[in-house]
Design a protein around this motif. Sequence first.
Motif, PDB file in Angstrom:
ATOM      1  N   TYR A 205      72.107 -77.197  24.927  1.00  0.00           N
ATOM      2  CA  TYR A 205      73.173 -76.655  25.397  1.00  0.00           C
ATOM      3  C   TYR A 205      73.411 -77.174  26.672  1.00  0.00           C
ATOM      4  CZ  TYR A 205      72.911 -72.636  21.965  1.00  0.00           C
ATOM      5  OH  TYR A 205      72.805 -72.000  20.904  1.00  0.00           O
TER       6      TYR A 205
ATOM      7  N   GLU B  98      80.642 -71.198  32.368  1.00  0.00           N
ATOM      8  CA  GLU B  98      81.598 -70.344  31.521  1.00  0.00           C
ATOM      9  C   GLU B  98      81.531 -70.550  30.009  1.00  0.00           C
ATOM     10  OE1 GLU B  98      84.354 -73.030  34.061  1.00  0.00           O
ATOM     11  OE2 GLU B  98      82.406 -71.914  34.308  1.00  0.00           O
ATOM     12  N   VAL B  99      81.348 -72.047  29.915  1.00  0.00           N
ATOM     13  CA  VAL B  99      81.399 -72.527  28.520  1.00  0.00           C
ATOM     14  C   VAL B  99      79.902 -72.137  27.932  1.00  0.00           C
ATOM     15  CG1 VAL B  99      81.264 -74.426  26.857  1.00  0.00           C
ATOM     16  CG2 VAL B  99      83.075 -74.535  28.760  1.00  0.00           C
TER      17      VAL B  99
ATOM     18  N   VAL C 218      77.950 -69.670  28.606  1.00  0.00           N
ATOM     19  CA  VAL C 218      78.114 -68.047  28.339  1.00  0.00           C
ATOM     20  C   VAL C 218      78.571 -67.967  26.869  1.00  0.00           C
ATOM     21  CG1 VAL C 218      78.694 -65.887  28.995  1.00  0.00           C
ATOM     22  CG2 VAL C 218      77.801 -67.477  30.884  1.00  0.00           C
ATOM     23  N   SER C 219      79.444 -68.503  26.513  1.00  0.00           N
ATOM     24  CA  SER C 219      80.212 -68.289  25.242  1.00  0.00           C
ATOM     25  C   SER C 219      79.506 -68.873  24.342  1.00  0.00           C
ATOM     26  CB  SER C 219      81.644 -69.081  25.433  1.00  0.00           C
ATOM     27  OG  SER C 219      82.041 -68.821  23.964  1.00  0.00           O
ATOM     28  N   GLU C 220      78.740 -69.967  24.568  1.00  0.00           N
ATOM     29  CA  GLU C 220      78.070 -70.659  23.504  1.00  0.00           C
ATOM     30  C   GLU C 220      76.670 -69.827  23.058  1.00  0.00           C
ATOM     31  OE1 GLU C 220      79.387 -75.217  23.971  1.00  0.00           O
ATOM     32  OE2 GLU C 220      77.527 -74.708  24.715  1.00  0.00           O
TER      33      GLU C 220
ATOM     34  N   ALA D 106      76.230 -67.070  23.582  1.00  0.00           N
ATOM     35  CA  ALA D 106      76.371 -65.594  23.175  1.00  0.00           C
ATOM     36  C   ALA D 106      76.451 -65.499  21.505  1.00  0.00           C
ATOM     37  CB  ALA D 106      77.763 -65.108  23.719  1.00  0.00           C
ATOM     38  N   ALA D 107      76.455 -66.776  20.955  1.00  0.00           N
ATOM     39  CA  ALA D 107      76.504 -66.793  19.792  1.00  0.00           C
ATOM     40  C   ALA D 107      75.384 -67.118  18.893  1.00  0.00           C
ATOM     41  CB  ALA D 107      77.657 -67.901  19.298  1.00  0.00           C
TER      42      ALA D 107
ATOM     43  N   MET E 250      75.517 -63.158  30.879  1.00  0.00           N
ATOM     44  CA  MET E 250      74.932 -62.666  29.701  1.00  0.00           C
ATOM     45  C   MET E 250      74.446 -61.258  29.577  1.00  0.00           C
ATOM     46  SD  MET E 250      75.493 -65.545  27.594  1.00  0.00           S
ATOM     47  CE  MET E 250      74.543 -64.958  26.230  1.00  0.00           C
TER      48      MET E 250
END
Length: 338
Positions: free
Chosen positions: A284, A289-290, A292-294, A296-297, A335
Amino acid sequence: MKRIGFLSFGHWTDSPHSATRSARDVLQQSIDLAVAAEQIGADGAFFRVHHFANQLASPFPLLSAIGARTSTIEIGTGVIDMRYENPHYMLETAGAADLISGGRLQLGISRGSPEQVIEGWRHFGYAPAEGESDADMGRRHAEVFLQLLDGKGFAQPNPRPMFPNPPGLLRLEPHAPGLRERIWWGSASNATAVWAATMGMNLQSSTLKANETNEPLHVQQAMQIRLYRDAWTKAGHPREPRVSVLRSIFPLMNDMDHAYFGRSKSTDQVGFIDNMEAVFGRTYAAVPEVLVSELAADEAIAEADTLLLAVPNQLGVDYNVHLIESILTQVAPAMGWR
Protein backbone atom coordinates in the motif's frame (compact mmCIF):
# COMPACT_ATOMS: atom_id res chain seq x y z
CA MET A 1 -8.89 0.97 18.59
CA LYS A 2 -6.07 -1.03 17.07
CA ARG A 3 -2.54 -1.60 18.32
CA ILE A 4 0.02 -0.47 15.74
CA GLY A 5 3.64 -1.56 15.80
CA PHE A 6 6.50 -2.17 13.42
CA LEU A 7 8.29 -5.30 12.27
CA SER A 8 11.91 -5.09 11.16
CA PHE A 9 13.68 -7.81 9.22
CA GLY A 10 17.00 -6.35 10.32
CA HIS A 11 18.81 -6.42 6.98
CA TRP A 12 22.32 -5.10 6.59
CA THR A 13 24.56 -4.82 3.56
CA ASP A 14 27.94 -3.22 2.97
CA SER A 15 26.62 -0.77 0.42
CA PRO A 16 26.90 3.02 0.26
CA HIS A 17 23.13 3.12 -0.28
CA SER A 18 22.38 1.34 3.02
CA ALA A 19 22.15 2.99 6.43
CA THR A 20 22.86 -0.41 7.98
CA ARG A 21 26.19 -1.73 6.74
CA SER A 22 26.96 -4.13 9.59
CA ALA A 23 25.30 -6.24 12.26
CA ARG A 24 26.33 -3.63 14.82
CA ASP A 25 24.50 -0.95 12.83
CA VAL A 26 21.32 -3.02 12.75
CA LEU A 27 21.37 -3.87 16.44
CA GLN A 28 22.03 -0.35 17.64
CA GLN A 29 19.56 1.20 15.20
CA SER A 30 16.90 -1.35 16.19
CA ILE A 31 17.20 -0.16 19.79
CA ASP A 32 17.07 3.49 18.72
CA LEU A 33 14.04 2.87 16.50
CA ALA A 34 12.14 1.13 19.30
CA VAL A 35 12.88 4.01 21.68
CA ALA A 36 11.76 6.58 19.11
CA ALA A 37 8.67 4.55 18.17
CA GLU A 38 7.59 4.50 21.80
CA GLN A 39 8.03 8.27 22.02
CA ILE A 40 5.73 8.91 19.04
CA GLY A 41 3.05 6.56 20.34
CA ALA A 42 3.61 3.25 18.56
CA ASP A 43 2.47 0.15 20.44
CA GLY A 44 4.98 -2.50 19.38
CA ALA A 45 8.55 -3.15 18.23
CA PHE A 46 8.87 -6.58 16.62
CA PHE A 47 11.81 -8.24 14.91
CA ARG A 48 12.21 -11.06 12.40
CA VAL A 49 14.62 -13.92 13.17
CA HIS A 50 16.71 -15.57 10.43
CA HIS A 51 19.81 -17.75 10.62
CA PHE A 52 22.86 -17.83 8.31
CA ALA A 53 21.87 -14.44 6.87
CA ASN A 54 22.78 -10.77 7.12
CA GLN A 55 19.71 -10.22 9.25
CA LEU A 56 18.79 -10.29 12.91
CA ALA A 57 19.19 -13.72 14.46
CA SER A 58 19.27 -14.56 18.20
CA PRO A 59 16.64 -12.09 19.45
CA PHE A 60 16.89 -12.07 23.24
CA PRO A 61 19.94 -9.82 23.73
CA LEU A 62 18.28 -7.24 21.47
CA LEU A 63 14.89 -7.56 23.16
CA SER A 64 16.50 -7.24 26.59
CA ALA A 65 18.36 -4.10 25.54
CA ILE A 66 15.15 -2.57 24.18
CA GLY A 67 13.29 -3.57 27.33
CA ALA A 68 15.87 -1.75 29.45
CA ARG A 69 15.62 1.43 27.32
CA THR A 70 11.82 1.62 27.04
CA SER A 71 8.89 1.50 29.43
CA THR A 72 5.58 0.98 27.59
CA ILE A 73 6.06 -0.40 24.08
CA GLU A 74 5.47 -4.10 23.46
CA ILE A 75 8.59 -5.89 22.24
CA GLY A 76 8.54 -9.13 20.35
CA THR A 77 9.39 -11.36 17.44
CA GLY A 78 7.74 -12.36 14.23
CA VAL A 79 8.88 -15.14 14.21
CA ILE A 80 11.41 -17.39 15.95
CA ASP A 81 11.99 -20.60 13.98
CA MET A 82 11.38 -23.32 16.55
CA ARG A 83 13.24 -25.92 14.49
CA TYR A 84 16.44 -24.24 15.70
CA GLU A 85 15.49 -23.85 19.36
CA ASN A 86 16.26 -25.70 22.57
CA PRO A 87 12.99 -25.02 24.42
CA HIS A 88 14.66 -25.22 27.84
CA TYR A 89 17.38 -22.69 27.12
CA MET A 90 14.92 -20.52 25.22
CA LEU A 91 12.68 -20.43 28.29
CA GLU A 92 15.50 -19.05 30.43
CA THR A 93 16.50 -16.35 27.95
CA ALA A 94 12.90 -15.39 27.21
CA GLY A 95 12.12 -15.25 30.91
CA ALA A 96 15.06 -12.92 31.53
CA ALA A 97 14.07 -10.62 28.64
CA ASP A 98 10.47 -10.49 29.85
CA LEU A 99 11.45 -9.62 33.41
CA ILE A 100 13.86 -6.91 32.21
CA SER A 101 11.03 -5.36 30.19
CA GLY A 102 8.51 -5.59 33.01
CA GLY A 103 6.30 -8.14 31.28
CA ARG A 104 6.13 -6.56 27.81
CA LEU A 105 7.47 -9.47 25.77
CA GLN A 106 5.25 -10.73 22.91
CA LEU A 107 6.96 -13.76 21.40
CA GLY A 108 6.01 -14.84 17.90
CA ILE A 109 7.17 -18.38 17.17
CA SER A 110 6.62 -20.76 14.28
CA ARG A 111 8.04 -23.58 12.22
CA GLY A 112 10.00 -20.97 10.30
CA SER A 113 10.51 -19.81 6.75
CA PRO A 114 12.69 -20.92 3.82
CA GLU A 115 16.31 -21.17 4.90
CA GLN A 116 19.61 -19.80 3.68
CA VAL A 117 21.22 -23.24 3.97
CA ILE A 118 20.09 -26.82 3.57
CA GLU A 119 18.55 -28.16 6.79
CA GLY A 120 20.22 -25.48 8.86
CA TRP A 121 18.69 -26.79 12.08
CA ARG A 122 20.97 -29.84 11.82
CA HIS A 123 23.96 -27.52 12.36
CA PHE A 124 22.29 -26.46 15.61
CA GLY A 125 22.13 -30.07 16.75
CA TYR A 126 18.49 -30.87 15.96
CA ALA A 127 16.94 -33.52 13.72
CA PRO A 128 13.38 -34.75 13.27
CA ALA A 129 12.46 -37.93 15.09
CA GLU A 130 11.63 -41.00 13.05
CA GLY A 131 8.50 -40.34 11.03
CA GLU A 132 8.63 -36.59 11.70
CA SER A 133 9.05 -33.76 9.23
CA ASP A 134 11.06 -30.69 10.12
CA ALA A 135 7.74 -28.83 10.54
CA ASP A 136 6.60 -31.52 13.00
CA MET A 137 9.84 -31.03 14.91
CA GLY A 138 9.26 -27.28 15.11
CA ARG A 139 5.77 -27.78 16.49
CA ARG A 140 7.10 -30.35 18.98
CA HIS A 141 9.70 -27.88 20.23
CA ALA A 142 6.92 -25.29 20.54
CA GLU A 143 4.75 -27.64 22.59
CA VAL A 144 7.61 -28.33 25.00
CA PHE A 145 8.26 -24.59 25.31
CA LEU A 146 4.60 -23.93 26.11
CA GLN A 147 4.58 -26.64 28.78
CA LEU A 148 7.69 -25.19 30.41
CA LEU A 149 6.14 -21.73 30.45
CA ASP A 150 3.45 -22.97 32.83
CA GLY A 151 6.14 -22.88 35.51
CA LYS A 152 5.44 -26.29 37.01
CA GLY A 153 8.31 -28.20 38.58
CA PHE A 154 9.54 -31.21 36.62
CA ALA A 155 13.19 -31.85 37.60
CA GLN A 156 14.24 -34.00 40.55
CA PRO A 157 16.38 -31.89 42.90
CA ASN A 158 19.87 -32.96 43.91
CA PRO A 159 19.84 -34.15 47.56
CA ARG A 160 23.21 -32.38 48.04
CA PRO A 161 22.86 -29.16 46.00
CA MET A 162 25.26 -26.24 45.97
CA PHE A 163 22.43 -23.99 47.21
CA PRO A 164 19.27 -24.87 49.18
CA ASN A 165 16.33 -25.96 47.02
CA PRO A 166 12.67 -25.19 47.57
CA PRO A 167 10.52 -28.25 48.29
CA GLY A 168 9.30 -30.44 45.43
CA LEU A 169 10.34 -30.71 41.83
CA LEU A 170 12.24 -27.79 40.33
CA ARG A 171 11.34 -25.61 37.38
CA LEU A 172 13.60 -23.55 35.15
CA GLU A 173 14.39 -20.03 36.27
CA PRO A 174 13.80 -17.18 35.89
CA HIS A 175 10.07 -17.71 35.63
CA ALA A 176 8.16 -14.94 33.84
CA PRO A 177 4.54 -14.86 35.06
CA GLY A 178 2.05 -14.21 32.28
CA LEU A 179 4.42 -14.88 29.39
CA ARG A 180 2.47 -18.02 28.46
CA GLU A 181 -0.43 -15.80 27.39
CA ARG A 182 1.87 -13.65 25.25
CA ILE A 183 3.04 -16.36 22.85
CA TRP A 184 1.98 -16.01 19.21
CA TRP A 185 2.09 -18.56 16.40
CA GLY A 186 3.04 -17.36 12.93
CA SER A 187 0.63 -19.20 10.67
CA ALA A 188 0.69 -19.48 6.89
CA SER A 189 -2.34 -21.77 6.55
CA ASN A 190 -5.83 -22.27 7.90
CA ALA A 191 -4.91 -25.59 9.49
CA THR A 192 -1.99 -24.24 11.51
CA ALA A 193 -4.10 -21.27 12.62
CA VAL A 194 -6.67 -23.69 14.01
CA TRP A 195 -3.87 -25.68 15.71
CA ALA A 196 -2.53 -22.46 17.27
CA ALA A 197 -5.97 -21.74 18.67
CA THR A 198 -6.27 -25.17 20.25
CA MET A 199 -2.83 -24.63 21.85
CA GLY A 200 -3.89 -21.31 23.33
CA MET A 201 -1.51 -19.13 21.33
CA ASN A 202 -2.23 -15.76 19.78
CA LEU A 203 -2.11 -15.56 15.97
CA GLN A 204 0.33 -13.78 13.68
CA SER A 205 -0.44 -13.69 9.97
CA SER A 206 2.15 -12.26 7.60
CA THR A 207 2.15 -10.75 4.12
CA LEU A 208 2.01 -14.21 2.58
CA LYS A 209 -0.26 -17.17 3.07
CA ALA A 210 -0.89 -20.55 1.49
CA ASN A 211 -3.11 -19.95 -1.51
CA GLU A 212 -6.07 -22.06 -0.43
CA THR A 213 -8.95 -20.39 -2.30
CA ASN A 214 -7.38 -18.26 -5.09
CA GLU A 215 -8.83 -15.14 -3.48
CA PRO A 216 -6.89 -11.98 -2.55
CA LEU A 217 -4.61 -12.26 0.47
CA HIS A 218 -6.75 -10.09 2.71
CA VAL A 219 -9.84 -12.20 1.98
CA GLN A 220 -8.03 -15.47 2.69
CA GLN A 221 -6.49 -14.00 5.85
CA ALA A 222 -9.85 -12.81 7.09
CA MET A 223 -11.21 -16.33 6.71
CA GLN A 224 -8.12 -17.70 8.46
CA ILE A 225 -8.72 -15.35 11.38
CA ARG A 226 -12.40 -16.30 11.63
CA LEU A 227 -11.50 -20.01 11.63
CA TYR A 228 -8.90 -19.31 14.31
CA ARG A 229 -11.36 -17.45 16.54
CA ASP A 230 -13.97 -20.19 16.11
CA ALA A 231 -11.42 -22.83 17.12
CA TRP A 232 -10.40 -20.70 20.11
CA THR A 233 -14.00 -20.53 21.30
CA LYS A 234 -14.46 -24.27 20.87
CA ALA A 235 -11.27 -24.92 22.86
CA GLY A 236 -12.79 -23.04 25.81
CA HIS A 237 -9.82 -20.83 26.64
CA PRO A 238 -10.74 -18.33 29.38
CA ARG A 239 -9.19 -15.21 27.80
CA GLU A 240 -9.67 -13.33 24.55
CA PRO A 241 -7.03 -14.09 21.89
CA ARG A 242 -5.02 -11.52 20.00
CA VAL A 243 -4.47 -11.46 16.24
CA SER A 244 -1.95 -9.48 14.23
CA VAL A 245 -1.50 -8.98 10.51
CA LEU A 246 1.57 -7.59 8.76
CA ARG A 247 1.33 -4.98 6.01
CA SER A 248 3.65 -2.85 3.90
CA ILE A 249 2.12 0.63 4.10
CA PHE A 250 3.85 3.78 2.85
CA PRO A 251 2.11 7.17 3.03
CA LEU A 252 3.49 9.39 0.29
CA MET A 253 4.04 12.62 2.20
CA ASN A 254 7.05 14.19 0.47
CA ASP A 255 9.42 13.86 -2.47
CA MET A 256 11.54 11.26 -0.69
CA ASP A 257 8.51 9.04 -0.05
CA HIS A 258 7.54 9.29 -3.71
CA ALA A 259 11.09 8.48 -4.80
CA TYR A 260 11.29 5.39 -2.61
CA PHE A 261 7.78 3.97 -2.91
CA GLY A 262 5.80 5.94 -5.48
CA ARG A 263 6.11 3.14 -8.03
CA SER A 264 5.51 0.18 -5.70
CA LYS A 265 3.29 -2.58 -7.05
CA SER A 266 -0.25 -2.47 -5.72
CA THR A 267 -1.55 -5.95 -6.48
CA ASP A 268 -1.21 -9.34 -4.82
CA GLN A 269 1.19 -11.84 -6.37
CA VAL A 270 1.00 -15.65 -6.48
CA GLY A 271 4.16 -17.75 -6.38
CA PHE A 272 5.83 -20.72 -4.77
CA ILE A 273 7.73 -20.80 -1.49
CA ASP A 274 8.97 -23.97 0.21
CA ASN A 275 7.07 -26.02 -2.40
CA MET A 276 3.85 -24.27 -1.37
CA GLU A 277 1.75 -22.10 -3.64
CA ALA A 278 1.36 -18.84 -1.76
CA VAL A 279 -0.35 -15.52 -2.23
CA PHE A 280 1.86 -12.52 -1.43
CA GLY A 281 0.17 -9.35 -0.29
CA ARG A 282 0.26 -6.04 -2.09
CA THR A 283 2.17 -2.94 -1.01
CA TYR A 284 0.00 0.00 0.00
CA ALA A 285 1.72 3.20 -1.19
CA ALA A 286 -0.33 6.33 -1.78
CA VAL A 287 -1.17 9.73 -0.36
CA PRO A 288 -2.97 9.40 3.01
CA GLU A 289 -6.52 9.96 1.78
CA VAL A 290 -6.12 7.23 -0.83
CA LEU A 291 -4.51 4.89 1.72
CA VAL A 292 -7.50 5.33 4.02
CA SER A 293 -9.86 4.25 1.26
CA GLU A 294 -7.70 1.27 0.28
CA LEU A 295 -7.08 0.07 3.83
CA ALA A 296 -10.78 0.30 4.66
CA ALA A 297 -11.35 -2.48 2.11
CA ASP A 298 -8.75 -4.79 3.71
CA GLU A 299 -10.87 -7.44 5.46
CA ALA A 300 -8.01 -8.97 7.43
CA ILE A 301 -6.90 -5.68 8.96
CA ALA A 302 -10.50 -5.17 10.05
CA GLU A 303 -10.53 -8.60 11.73
CA ALA A 304 -7.21 -8.11 13.58
CA ASP A 305 -6.61 -6.19 16.79
CA THR A 306 -2.94 -5.53 15.98
CA LEU A 307 -1.37 -4.15 12.80
CA LEU A 308 2.37 -4.59 12.27
CA LEU A 309 4.08 -2.35 9.74
CA ALA A 310 6.94 -3.82 7.73
CA VAL A 311 9.66 -1.17 7.88
CA PRO A 312 12.58 -0.73 5.46
CA ASN A 313 15.25 -0.77 8.16
CA GLN A 314 18.09 -0.12 5.70
CA LEU A 315 16.75 3.40 5.17
CA GLY A 316 17.77 4.31 8.71
CA VAL A 317 16.12 5.32 11.96
CA ASP A 318 15.04 8.84 11.01
CA TYR A 319 13.23 7.74 7.86
CA ASN A 320 11.45 4.90 9.63
CA VAL A 321 10.36 7.19 12.46
CA HIS A 322 8.93 9.49 9.77
CA LEU A 323 7.15 6.52 8.16
CA ILE A 324 5.63 5.23 11.40
CA GLU A 325 4.63 8.71 12.56
CA SER A 326 2.97 9.43 9.20
CA ILE A 327 0.79 6.36 9.62
CA LEU A 328 -0.01 7.13 13.26
CA THR A 329 -0.98 10.73 12.58
CA GLN A 330 -2.24 10.81 8.98
CA VAL A 331 -3.82 7.39 8.48
CA ALA A 332 -4.73 5.80 11.82
CA PRO A 333 -7.09 8.56 13.05
CA ALA A 334 -9.07 8.54 9.81
CA MET A 335 -9.37 4.74 10.07
CA GLY A 336 -10.70 4.94 13.63
CA TRP A 337 -7.58 3.23 14.98
CA ARG A 338 -6.62 6.21 17.15
